[in-house]
Design an enzyme around this catalytic site. Structure first.
Site, PDB file in Angstrom:
ATOM      1  N   SER A  52       0.952  -1.235   0.007  1.00 37.94           N
ATOM      2  CA  SER A  52       0.057   0.057   0.152  1.00 37.94           C
ATOM      3  C   SER A  52       0.897   1.131   0.049  1.00 37.94           C
ATOM      4  O   SER A  52       0.448   2.246  -0.398  1.00 37.94           O
ATOM      5  CB  SER A  52      -1.014   0.141   1.234  1.00 37.94           C
ATOM      6  OG  SER A  52      -0.054  -0.065   2.376  1.00 37.94           O
ATOM      7  N   HIS A 104       1.104   5.114   6.825  1.00 38.42           N
ATOM      8  CA  HIS A 104       0.634   6.060   5.380  1.00 38.42           C
ATOM      9  C   HIS A 104       0.947   7.282   5.413  1.00 38.42           C
ATOM     10  O   HIS A 104       1.055   7.935   6.616  1.00 38.42           O
ATOM     11  CB  HIS A 104      -0.749   5.333   4.952  1.00 38.42           C
ATOM     12  CG  HIS A 104      -0.958   4.040   4.929  1.00 38.42           C
ATOM     13  ND1 HIS A 104      -1.389   2.945   5.644  1.00 38.42           N
ATOM     14  CD2 HIS A 104      -0.449   3.250   3.752  1.00 38.42           C
ATOM     15  CE1 HIS A 104      -1.325   1.770   5.392  1.00 38.42           C
ATOM     16  NE2 HIS A 104      -0.699   1.833   3.959  1.00 38.42           N
ATOM     17  N   ASP A 154      -2.943   6.391  12.002  1.00 42.20           N
ATOM     18  CA  ASP A 154      -2.229   5.602  10.973  1.00 42.20           C
ATOM     19  C   ASP A 154      -0.789   6.396  10.887  1.00 42.20           C
ATOM     20  O   ASP A 154      -0.777   7.287  10.355  1.00 42.20           O
ATOM     21  CB  ASP A 154      -2.972   5.442   9.899  1.00 42.20           C
ATOM     22  CG  ASP A 154      -2.321   4.715   8.692  1.00 42.20           C
ATOM     23  OD1 ASP A 154      -0.901   4.529   9.097  1.00 42.20           O
ATOM     24  OD2 ASP A 154      -2.919   4.292   7.984  1.00 42.20           O
TER      25      ASP A 154
END
Ligand code: NAG
Ligand code: NAG
Ligand code: NAG
Ligand code: NAG
Ligand code: NAG
Length: 429
Positions: A161, A408, A405
């Site tokens: 990702s 990311h 998070d």
């Protein structure tokens, strides 16, 4: 796509090697010999000798890892030369009023996992930093040049990702130069394809978090903590990468489940699975070597280019940079000023493995060493400002850091710089 769970120590994977009264050193050595014997039986002696080189390269300058060709020979796509002796990955962040390079709401391709402003991020400064190498300046990103170069060609990002984030950043950097009705993006299974019709060009992303076949390959359902990678299986995915002109690989985070990693010898369909447990760094080394072999066999160095993006750092513990013992990237709006800051030790070991594998190989791969420059950027993560996939509990709401998070990155943001570096190495290697 959901983010992979943050690194968690694996508990179940260590049974075989932990039993008995072996010292940790002996265990590592035994595991290593087992690994070498099984995986590289054919050239055991040579690998064995090189692995025990008493002076392994500890720091390999990035330029050595970029493809080096004989004088006069030109790299595919090169239009000039990078400044001699300038390591573009060594530098500092400087404020730039002309940034970001595009607006979040102007680029419809950013997944809701990365649209921080839309999800209420109150500060904006993280979008204004430009990377300034110490020894030279980066060329400005020219979308027209990039698209003209891709005319009739395919560019593909393969990995996890984080690589998808870099892929989307690339699409956002280019899409303003393409008229509205002349572009599209479609996803089917593991493959996402952005098409620039007038250019007959595609920019693609292929989900393969380990590059090799694994039990985490489903493009949507892949949150598996007991991860297994199948030895020698890169063609399982690699058959979908053939014919690509510019390739960008990454793989790192998914290997980080603890000190050891499970490697499958046979097939995932076998009833009795034949699994070997390796130290994580050796499992990663095996993955890197598979990638190099695939590139050697499938990419024509005269016509194509291959990039490898190094580990994307996360900021899970503010204690790492001298902050609050319970904090993480949540509520961080400034970067780390200490130029020597590096973060977790496991990244060092993996960087060493990358350096060793690349320096022993003649396969031309351009290394995008983004780890250090990104490790300063504790301010650039999506934190809590993203689509939340599950309803938040009252406990979570009371402590936002618990669901931040810190892996990311918001777009626009840090990953645009990774693509500026890619641009620089593609055209001015
Ligand atoms: C961008 O690249 C195109 C195509 O090579 C060129 O014509 C144009 O002058 C470049 N733009 C800038 C600002 O350098
Ligand atoms: C379009 O690009 C593909 C490669 O992606 C190539 O095979 C094909 O020949 C191109 N078609 C035209 C009309 O240029
Ligand atoms: C690349 O080009 C050189 C000459 O320019 C040639 O000698 C070499 O065989 C070519 N390599 C491949 C893999 O086609
Ligand atoms: C965020 O950080 C600032 C200091 O930088 C602090 O004053 C504030 O209380 C913090 N907010 C939260 C919700 O932790
Ligand atoms: C990448 O850059 C960092 C920081 O400049 C350096 O310590 C590391 O050795 C480099 N890695 C490789 C493989 O060149």
């Amino acid at each position: 796509m959901k983010p992979p769970p943050p690194s968690s120590p694996s508990s179940s994977s260590s049974s075989i090697l932990r039993k008995g009264r072996l010292s940790p050193y002996l265990v590592t050595l035994l595991a290593f010999i087992l690994f070498v014997t099984i995986l590289y039986g054919e050239d055991f002696s040579c690998i064995f000798a090189s692995q025990f080189d008493p002076h392994p390269p500890s720091h390999i300058h990035q330029s050595l890892l970029s493809i080096t060709k004989k004088k006069g020979e030109k790299l595919a796509f090169a239009i000039g030369e990078g400044e001699k002796g300038c390591d573009v990955f060594s530098g500092r962040w400087v404020w730039d009023d002309t940034r970001p390079l595009y607006e979040e709401e102007e680029c419809p391709y950013i997944q809701p996992q990365l649209t921080c402003q839309e999800h209420g991020r109150p500060d904006k400064d993280y979008r204004n930093w430009r990377w300034q190498p110490h020894g030279c300046s980066l060329p400005s990103f020219n979308a027209t040049l990039m698209l003209e170069t891709l005319r009739g060609k395919r560019m593909m990002f393969v990995g996890d990702s984080l690589n998808r984030g870099q892929y989307v950043s690339m699409v956002c950097l280019l899409h303003r130069a393409i008229p509205e009705d002349a572009k599209s993006m479609k996803t089917k299974g593991s493959l996402t394809v952005f098409t620039a019709k007038e250019y007959n060009a595609t920019i693609e992303f292929y989900w393969a978090p380990f590059l090799l076949e694994s039990n985490s390959d489903d493009a949507i359902v892949h949150r598996i903590s007991d991860r297994i990678v199948r030895k020698g299986s890169i063609n399982k995915h690699g058959k979908h990468w053939k014919g690509v002109d510019i390739m960008v690989f990454n793989t790192y985070l998914w290997w980080m489940t603890g000190l050891e990693f499970k490697i499958l010898q046979g097939s995932f369909d076998d009833e009795e699975k034949d699994i070997v447990i390796l130290p994580t760094e050796e499992a990663y080394r095996m993955g890197m070597k598979s990638m190099l072999r695939w590139v050697k066999k499938n990419m024509d160095p005269n016509k194509t280019r291959v990039f490898f993006t190094s580990m994307s750092p996360s900021h899970q513990k503010s204690i790492d940079w001298g902050g609050d013992p319970n904090g993480n990237c949540y509520n961080q709006t400034t970067m780390i000023e200490d130029p020597t800051y590096w973060g977790s030790d496991s990244r060092k070991g993996i960087m060493r493995v990358i350096g060793e594998v690349f320096s022993k190989s003649k396969v031309p791969i351009t290394f995008l060493n983004i780890t250090q420059l990104s490790s300063y950027r504790k301010d650039a993560h999506t934190s809590i400002y993203k689509k939340q996939w599950n309803p938040l509990t009252p406990e979570q709401l009371a402590n936002p850091a618990s669901y931040a998070d810190c892996v990311h990155w918001c777009l626009p943001g840090l990953q645009d710089t990774w693509n500026e570096l890619l641009f620089s190495k593609l055209f001015y290697p």
